[in-house]
Design an enzyme around this catalytic site. Structure first.
Site, PDB file in Angstrom:
ATOM      1  N   GLU A 166       0.811  -1.233   0.000  1.00  0.00           N
ATOM      2  CA  GLU A 166       0.000   0.000   0.000  1.00  0.00           C
ATOM      3  C   GLU A 166       0.841   1.280   0.000  1.00  0.00           C
ATOM      4  N   TYR A 168       3.475   1.990   1.870  1.00  0.00           N
ATOM      5  CA  TYR A 168       4.105   2.354   3.143  1.00  0.00           C
ATOM      6  C   TYR A 168       5.622   2.116   3.087  1.00  0.00           C
ATOM      7  N   ARG A 216       2.712  -8.887   4.062  1.00  0.00           N
ATOM      8  CA  ARG A 216       1.755  -8.319   3.092  1.00  0.00           C
ATOM      9  C   ARG A 216       2.564  -7.756   1.931  1.00  0.00           C
ATOM     10  N   HIS A 254      -1.561   3.968  -1.572  1.00  0.00           N
ATOM     11  CA  HIS A 254      -2.601   4.943  -1.225  1.00  0.00           C
ATOM     12  C   HIS A 254      -2.625   6.112  -2.202  1.00  0.00           C
ATOM     13  N   GLN A 341     -18.117   4.868   4.419  1.00  0.00           N
ATOM     14  CA  GLN A 341     -18.621   6.070   5.077  1.00  0.00           C
ATOM     15  C   GLN A 341     -18.367   6.128   6.578  1.00  0.00           C
TER      16      GLN A 341
HETATM   17  P1  FAD Z   1     -36.125   7.502   3.273  1.00  0.00           P
HETATM   18  O1  FAD Z   1     -35.068   6.682   2.652  1.00  0.00           O
HETATM   19  O2  FAD Z   1     -36.620   8.694   2.557  1.00  0.00           O
HETATM   20  O3  FAD Z   1     -37.333   6.538   3.620  1.00  0.00           O
HETATM   21  C1  FAD Z   1     -38.566   7.020   4.045  1.00  0.00           C
HETATM   22  C2  FAD Z   1     -39.649   6.018   3.701  1.00  0.00           C
HETATM   23  O4  FAD Z   1     -40.846   6.383   4.335  1.00  0.00           O
HETATM   24  C3  FAD Z   1     -39.949   5.945   2.211  1.00  0.00           C
HETATM   25  O5  FAD Z   1     -39.820   4.609   1.774  1.00  0.00           O
HETATM   26  C4  FAD Z   1     -41.393   6.438   2.109  1.00  0.00           C
HETATM   27  O6  FAD Z   1     -42.118   5.775   1.080  1.00  0.00           O
HETATM   28  C5  FAD Z   1     -41.919   6.074   3.468  1.00  0.00           C
HETATM   29  N1  FAD Z   1     -43.074   6.864   3.900  1.00  0.00           N
HETATM   30  C6  FAD Z   1     -43.211   8.221   3.944  1.00  0.00           C
HETATM   31  N2  FAD Z   1     -44.415   8.546   4.435  1.00  0.00           N
HETATM   32  C7  FAD Z   1     -45.063   7.395   4.721  1.00  0.00           C
HETATM   33  C8  FAD Z   1     -46.326   7.079   5.274  1.00  0.00           C
HETATM   34  N3  FAD Z   1     -47.176   8.012   5.691  1.00  0.00           N
HETATM   35  N4  FAD Z   1     -46.657   5.774   5.421  1.00  0.00           N
HETATM   36  C9  FAD Z   1     -45.809   4.787   5.038  1.00  0.00           C
HETATM   37  N5  FAD Z   1     -44.592   5.051   4.520  1.00  0.00           N
HETATM   38  C10 FAD Z   1     -44.226   6.330   4.372  1.00  0.00           C
HETATM   39  N6  FAD Z   1     -26.809   7.727   1.527  1.00  0.00           N
HETATM   40  C11 FAD Z   1     -25.635   7.296   1.923  1.00  0.00           C
HETATM   41  O7  FAD Z   1     -25.396   7.203   3.118  1.00  0.00           O
HETATM   42  N7  FAD Z   1     -24.683   6.892   1.034  1.00  0.00           N
HETATM   43  C12 FAD Z   1     -24.884   6.946  -0.281  1.00  0.00           C
HETATM   44  O8  FAD Z   1     -23.992   6.595  -1.049  1.00  0.00           O
HETATM   45  C13 FAD Z   1     -26.117   7.404  -0.749  1.00  0.00           C
HETATM   46  N8  FAD Z   1     -26.363   7.478  -2.058  1.00  0.00           N
HETATM   47  C14 FAD Z   1     -27.564   7.895  -2.472  1.00  0.00           C
HETATM   48  C15 FAD Z   1     -27.837   7.952  -3.839  1.00  0.00           C
HETATM   49  C16 FAD Z   1     -29.068   8.344  -4.296  1.00  0.00           C
HETATM   50  C17 FAD Z   1     -29.316   8.401  -5.775  1.00  0.00           C
HETATM   51  C18 FAD Z   1     -30.073   8.684  -3.359  1.00  0.00           C
HETATM   52  C19 FAD Z   1     -31.445   9.089  -3.834  1.00  0.00           C
HETATM   53  C20 FAD Z   1     -29.822   8.657  -2.011  1.00  0.00           C
HETATM   54  C21 FAD Z   1     -28.565   8.284  -1.566  1.00  0.00           C
HETATM   55  N9  FAD Z   1     -28.272   8.257  -0.212  1.00  0.00           N
HETATM   56  C22 FAD Z   1     -27.067   7.792   0.203  1.00  0.00           C
HETATM   57  C23 FAD Z   1     -29.174   8.835   0.779  1.00  0.00           C
HETATM   58  C24 FAD Z   1     -29.925   7.796   1.590  1.00  0.00           C
HETATM   59  O9  FAD Z   1     -30.584   6.910   0.744  1.00  0.00           O
HETATM   60  C25 FAD Z   1     -30.866   8.528   2.525  1.00  0.00           C
HETATM   61  O10 FAD Z   1     -30.139   9.365   3.370  1.00  0.00           O
HETATM   62  C26 FAD Z   1     -31.669   7.552   3.376  1.00  0.00           C
HETATM   63  O11 FAD Z   1     -32.411   6.684   2.568  1.00  0.00           O
HETATM   64  C27 FAD Z   1     -32.613   8.287   4.327  1.00  0.00           C
HETATM   65  O12 FAD Z   1     -33.266   7.324   5.083  1.00  0.00           O
HETATM   66  P2  FAD Z   1     -34.660   7.546   5.800  1.00  0.00           P
HETATM   67  O13 FAD Z   1     -35.051   6.221   6.305  1.00  0.00           O
HETATM   68  O14 FAD Z   1     -34.538   8.656   6.771  1.00  0.00           O
HETATM   69  O15 FAD Z   1     -35.647   8.061   4.684  1.00  0.00           O
HETATM   70  P1  NAP Z   2     -26.987  17.788  -0.872  1.00  0.00           P
HETATM   71  O1  NAP Z   2     -25.702  17.120  -0.736  1.00  0.00           O
HETATM   72  O2  NAP Z   2     -27.446  18.698   0.202  1.00  0.00           O
HETATM   73  O3  NAP Z   2     -26.931  18.593  -2.247  1.00  0.00           O
HETATM   74  C1  NAP Z   2     -27.972  19.374  -2.705  1.00  0.00           C
HETATM   75  C2  NAP Z   2     -27.506  20.183  -3.918  1.00  0.00           C
HETATM   76  O4  NAP Z   2     -28.562  20.987  -4.344  1.00  0.00           O
HETATM   77  C3  NAP Z   2     -26.359  21.083  -3.643  1.00  0.00           C
HETATM   78  O5  NAP Z   2     -25.483  21.017  -4.742  1.00  0.00           O
HETATM   79  C4  NAP Z   2     -26.961  22.452  -3.519  1.00  0.00           C
HETATM   80  O6  NAP Z   2     -25.936  23.274  -3.988  1.00  0.00           O
HETATM   81  C5  NAP Z   2     -28.191  22.353  -4.390  1.00  0.00           C
HETATM   82  N1  NAP Z   2     -29.345  23.087  -3.895  1.00  0.00           N
HETATM   83  C6  NAP Z   2     -29.834  23.159  -2.653  1.00  0.00           C
HETATM   84  N2  NAP Z   2     -30.949  23.917  -2.596  1.00  0.00           N
HETATM   85  C7  NAP Z   2     -31.168  24.339  -3.860  1.00  0.00           C
HETATM   86  C8  NAP Z   2     -32.165  25.164  -4.450  1.00  0.00           C
HETATM   87  N3  NAP Z   2     -33.157  25.699  -3.729  1.00  0.00           N
HETATM   88  N4  NAP Z   2     -32.085  25.390  -5.767  1.00  0.00           N
HETATM   89  C9  NAP Z   2     -31.107  24.875  -6.511  1.00  0.00           C
HETATM   90  N5  NAP Z   2     -30.135  24.103  -5.996  1.00  0.00           N
HETATM   91  C10 NAP Z   2     -30.166  23.839  -4.691  1.00  0.00           C
HETATM   92  O7  NAP Z   2     -28.143  16.754  -1.068  1.00  0.00           O
HETATM   93  P2  NAP Z   2     -28.323  15.544  -2.051  1.00  0.00           P
HETATM   94  O8  NAP Z   2     -27.364  15.545  -3.156  1.00  0.00           O
HETATM   95  O9  NAP Z   2     -29.751  15.584  -2.355  1.00  0.00           O
HETATM   96  O10 NAP Z   2     -27.993  14.317  -1.156  1.00  0.00           O
HETATM   97  C11 NAP Z   2     -28.812  14.006  -0.030  1.00  0.00           C
HETATM   98  C12 NAP Z   2     -28.011  13.268   0.979  1.00  0.00           C
HETATM   99  O11 NAP Z   2     -27.698  11.963   0.494  1.00  0.00           O
HETATM  100  C13 NAP Z   2     -26.724  13.987   1.191  1.00  0.00           C
HETATM  101  O12 NAP Z   2     -26.737  14.622   2.454  1.00  0.00           O
HETATM  102  C14 NAP Z   2     -25.690  12.955   1.077  1.00  0.00           C
HETATM  103  O13 NAP Z   2     -24.947  12.832   2.261  1.00  0.00           O
HETATM  104  C15 NAP Z   2     -26.400  11.642   0.812  1.00  0.00           C
HETATM  105  N6  NAP Z   2     -25.683  11.017  -0.291  1.00  0.00           N
HETATM  106  C16 NAP Z   2     -24.451  10.553  -0.038  1.00  0.00           C
HETATM  107  C17 NAP Z   2     -23.734  10.009  -1.053  1.00  0.00           C
HETATM  108  C18 NAP Z   2     -22.363   9.460  -0.780  1.00  0.00           C
HETATM  109  O14 NAP Z   2     -21.677   9.063  -1.676  1.00  0.00           O
HETATM  110  N7  NAP Z   2     -21.924   9.402   0.449  1.00  0.00           N
HETATM  111  C19 NAP Z   2     -24.245   9.940  -2.318  1.00  0.00           C
HETATM  112  C20 NAP Z   2     -25.507  10.444  -2.545  1.00  0.00           C
HETATM  113  C21 NAP Z   2     -26.218  10.994  -1.515  1.00  0.00           C
HETATM  114  P3  NAP Z   2     -26.036  24.820  -4.218  1.00  0.00           P
HETATM  115  O15 NAP Z   2     -26.879  25.327  -3.079  1.00  0.00           O
HETATM  116  O16 NAP Z   2     -24.638  25.321  -4.222  1.00  0.00           O
HETATM  117  O17 NAP Z   2     -26.659  24.979  -5.548  1.00  0.00           O
HETATM  118 FE1  SF4 Z   3     -17.212   0.417   6.014  1.00  0.00          FE
HETATM  119 FE2  SF4 Z   3     -19.484  -0.629   6.916  1.00  0.00          FE
HETATM  120 FE3  SF4 Z   3     -19.483   0.757   4.625  1.00  0.00          FE
HETATM  121 FE4  SF4 Z   3     -18.349  -1.687   4.807  1.00  0.00          FE
HETATM  122  S1  SF4 Z   3     -20.513  -1.182   5.012  1.00  0.00           S
HETATM  123  S2  SF4 Z   3     -17.463   0.091   3.856  1.00  0.00           S
HETATM  124  S3  SF4 Z   3     -17.501  -1.612   6.850  1.00  0.00           S
HETATM  125  S4  SF4 Z   3     -19.014   1.539   6.659  1.00  0.00           S
END
Ligand code: FAD
Ligand code: NAP
Ligand code: SF4
Length: 667
Positions: A166, A168, A216, A254, A341
């Site tokens: 890696e 090191y 390693r 790295h 993460q």
């Molecule tokens: P949600 O995932 O929004 O779940 C809420 C649920 O509640 C939904 O299924 C909805 O249908 C249900 N619900 C709402 N109201 C009602 C009701 N009245 N009755 C029954 N059901 C209801 N996070 C990461 O950590 N790493 C990532 O790499 C990552 N990548 C992402 C990529 C994309 C494209 C997207 C869209 C999201 C990503 N996220 C990622 C974000 C992550 O998915 C969210 O932060 C997470 O799902 C939030 O979890 P939650 O349970 O709070 O809400």
């Molecule tokens: P986000 O990270 O908060 O990004 C939102 C984007 O929208 C920003 O670029 C913001 O930038 C823009 N924005 C916010 N308000 C706006 C407005 N009113 N009009 C126009 N642009 C606006 O949220 P997200 O991309 O929706 O992701 C949601 C969560 O999922 C994140 O918090 C993230 O941690 C998680 N997630 C994580 C990963 C991962 O790889 N770890 C991947 C996907 C999602 P400007 O305000 O500068 O325009």
């Molecule tokens: Fe790290 Fe857990 Fe994500 Fe695996 S699932 S990469 S151990 S945080």
């Protein structure tokens, strides 16, 4: 007959027998750095030993202060420190496990001004320039490794792993990239490997025959100026002759610009390299990187790629990985989805490592899930990561749980994430929760949007209703060419040849990758290697070749209002991979923009606080990824709010799962 006959076969190493072919690889948790944390480290490793793993390797310990990764990080240099480790080794042995201590000298990766290396060459990922060691200095480092191994033995360890990969310290001597010396430690390949060989020989002489030495070995440096294959093989043979018991595979420095462990790397992507190396030595060889399921490990071993597999993060995700494989319960494994993460990103932020999908990891003594004394009826609304973790944790503790989900599938926003190319692994987490819901007897109402009357009569109500996409107030936002990321990724709404993505957070970046990837996403190894320029190390030093990423099927513009680089908030260990992928797909990134209006012409922009330099992006489609708003319409003063329903800002699945688990642990 076991489903995994190769994986679960014992391995006789002469003085000791491993109970199976699975090694828990080295992973720094941060608990190594302070003596007072050793009881927590003991609990963490004991749980993994109880889960049946064949051999555990600790996080890295420096053999002296110059080898420290960061000031005052883990080291093993005194007998007092060695005695302190007894609590760890005793705990592992009490569970029938074996444990080796990793000796890691950071060399020029040390994040302090006293670093040393073969030559005074600064690493591209570190501001500190190392001092080139004198001949005497090199010999003192070797002596430090030997002393450290002897101390490990005194501390009750069954062996040591010498970290030679890696990028090191040892690796820095091995590669011409970093070793410009003219003395007996540099120049010819034989001279460059002298350090590694003398360390192993010195350790073997000091510790005697009945102590494991794992080396390693960097089989593919993945950097310019890396070792060629003849050097790798010659090193392996000399390491064996010097007395190593096992050779482990290291892949990539790295500072390499090729991802080696993130979720977009296909499973078992590098085991063919170990397979090429294995015939050259007699001792057992371990392979590693992106093996996360028993079936994958079994296939790798059945093919003869290696004698053992090593996995680090999968044991954070599930301490019972081996036990579940052994007892026919592989479908219950909480699979590491390689998101980094809560593990590596935490370590880089100087926080203790844990696991996104298992928040108890490395917190075994703090997040304790005891059976409840009073069974209560609990309603959980929403089956995203927050609701799923709360429901199964509460049910596992003995509560009667009902889970309401408006959608027809589990997962919430995470179910959208799994459709992103390179995030296919995320489906494993949803699958895991689905199985746990079954096992814990949670009553699931799918396709049922809960209303207030559904929640009557429950003792506790947990709202995990998550988030909905924010719709920014841009004139023309209702235009037919505007879609949300949910429309595009989840519902497969058609998208044109030119696309503007509004919002460049994690989702905007993911959606851009989705839009620039041809066909349906698959973790295809050949395509992935071509994209990143990885080849057979037998044909190219360091296993590097020219990358040939597949051309994007459309032109994508990724936009944000903030100035500064796109994706700045992405994880330390994954953000650079996403940025490199966007660059290779020629995604045009525009920052500091103002969204003036949307019409038939396209998206009208200006730039900067004075709204200058008007520009029209004549796009077919505009995809909104502008963050989210919480869904809380069922909230009352007595309901519990978790995940996005609690706070949509900076929401991710890590926080959602942690909040769900922690809340359910207290009910
Ligand atoms: P949600 O995932 O929004 O779940 C809420 C649920 O509640 C939904 O299924 C909805 O249908 C249900 N619900 C709402 N109201 C009602 C009701 N009245 N009755 C029954 N059901 C209801 N996070 C990461 O950590 N790493 C990532 O790499 C990552 N990548 C992402 C990529 C994309 C494209 C997207 C869209 C999201 C990503 N996220 C990622 C974000 C992550 O998915 C969210 O932060 C997470 O799902 C939030 O979890 P939650 O349970 O709070 O809400
Ligand atoms: P986000 O990270 O908060 O990004 C939102 C984007 O929208 C920003 O670029 C913001 O930038 C823009 N924005 C916010 N308000 C706006 C407005 N009113 N009009 C126009 N642009 C606006 O949220 P997200 O991309 O929706 O992701 C949601 C969560 O999922 C994140 O918090 C993230 O941690 C998680 N997630 C994580 C990963 C991962 O790889 N770890 C991947 C996907 C999602 P400007 O305000 O500068 O325009
Ligand atoms: Fe790290 Fe857990 Fe994500 Fe695996 S699932 S990469 S151990 S945080």
């Amino acid at each position: 007959m076991s489903e995994y006959p190769n994986l679960l076969a014992p391995l006789d190493l002469g003085h000791v027998t491993l109970r199976n072919r699975v090694i828990m690889g080295s992973m720094h948790t941060g608990l190594e750095d302070r003596a007072k944390e050793l009881p927590k480290l003991a609990a963490y490793f004991a749980e993994r030993a109880r889960g049946g793993v064949g051999l555990i390797v600790t996080g890295g310990y420096a053999p002296n202060r110059t080898g420290w990764l960061t000031p005052f990080s883990s080291k093993l240099t005194t007998r007092r420190e060695a005695r302190g480790h007894r609590i760890v080794t005793d705990a592992v042995h009490a569970e029938g496990g074996l444990i080796a201590l990793q000796i890691l000298h950071a060399g020029r990766y040390a994040y302090h001004p006293f670093s040393v290396s073969a030559s005074a060459l600064k690493a591209p990922i570190n501001p500190f320039k190392p001092r080139a060691l004198s001949d005497r200095g090199v010999r003192r480092q070797i002596a430090a490794y030997v002393d450290c191994a002897a101390l490990a033995r005194e501390g009750g360890y069954d062996g040591v792993e010498v970290m030679g990969s890696e990028g090191y310290f040892i690796n820095q001597f091995l590669a011409e990239r970093t070793n410009k010396r003219k003395d007996r430690w540099g120049g010819s390949a034989e001279n460059r490997r002298r350090l590694a060989v003398e360390i192993v020989r010195g350790i073997r002489e000091r510790v005697g025959p009945d102590f494991l030495i794992i080396y390693r070995l960097s089989m593919a440096d993945l950097v310019e100026g890396g070792q060629d294959w003849d050097e790798v093989v010659a090193l392996g043979k000399e390491i064996e002759a010097a007395g190593a018991s096992i050779i482990n595979t290291g892949i990539g420095w790295h500072e390499a610009r090729v991802p080696t462990i993130v979720t977009s790397v296909p499973r078992a992507a590098f085991t063919s390299i170990t397979a090429s190396f294995r015939p050259h030595v007699q001792i057992p060889v371990v392979t590693s990187n992106r093996i996360n399921l028993p079936q994958v490990g079994e296939e790798v071993l059945a093919r003869g790629d290696a004698d053992l597999i090593s996995m680090a993060r999968p044991f954070l995700a599930d301490p019972e990985w081996v036990l579940k494989a052994t007892t026919g319960r592989a479908d219950e494994i909480n699979v590491c989805i390689a998101c980094n993460q809560a593990c590596l990103d935490h370590v880089f932020a100087k926080r203790h490592a844990s696991c996104m999908v298992n928040p108890r990891a490395a917190r075994e003594t703090e997040l304790v899930l005891l059976p409840t004394r009073r069974t209560r009826r609990i309603a959980v609304v929403g089956a995203g990561p927050a609701g799923l973790s709360a429901a199964v944790t509460a049910a596992e503790r003995g509560h009667e749980v009902e889970l309401f989900e408006a959608d027809n599938e589990l997962g919430g926003q995470f179910g959208i994430a799994r459709r992103i190319p390179g995030k296919e692994e995320f489906a494993e987490t949803i699958r895991y929760y689905e199985r746990r819901l079954e096992l814990t007897g949670v009553k699931v109402h799918l396709g049922h949007r809960a209303v207030a009357t559904d929640l009557e009569g429950f003792d506790e109500i947990i709202l995990a209703t998550g988030v909905v996409p924010r719709i920014p107030s841009i004139p023309g936002i209702d235009h037919e060419k505007v879609l949300s990321y949910v429309d595009v990724v989840r519902h497969g709404r058609p998208v044109g040849k030119t696309v503007a993505v509004i919002g460049a957070g994690g989702i905007g970046v993911d959606v851009s990758e989705f839009l620039t990837t041809v066909d349906s996403p698959t973790l295809d190894l050949a395509a992935w290697k071509a994209e990143w320029g990885v080849t057979d190390p037998r044909t190219a030093p360091g296993a590097l070749t020219k990358p040939h990423p597949e051309a994007s099927p459309r032109q994508v513009y990724l936009l944000q209002r903030k100035p500064g680089k796109v994706g700045a908030g992405l994880g330390k260990t994954t953000g650079w991979v996403h940025r490199a992928a966007l660059k290779s797909k020629r995604v045009e990134q525009l920052t500091g923009v103002n969204y003036e209006r949307i019409d038939d012409e396209g998206l009208h922009l200006t730039f900067g606080p004075n709204h200058e330099n008007p520009r029209v992006l004549a796009v077919d489609t505009i995809v909104i990824c502008a963050g989210q708003e919480p869904v809380r319409d069922l909230a009352t003063p007595t309901t519990h709010l978790i995940g996005g329903a609690d706070l949509a800002t900076e929401l991710d699945a890590k926080r959602a799962i942690l909040q769900g688990t922690e809340l359910a642990a207290t009910l």
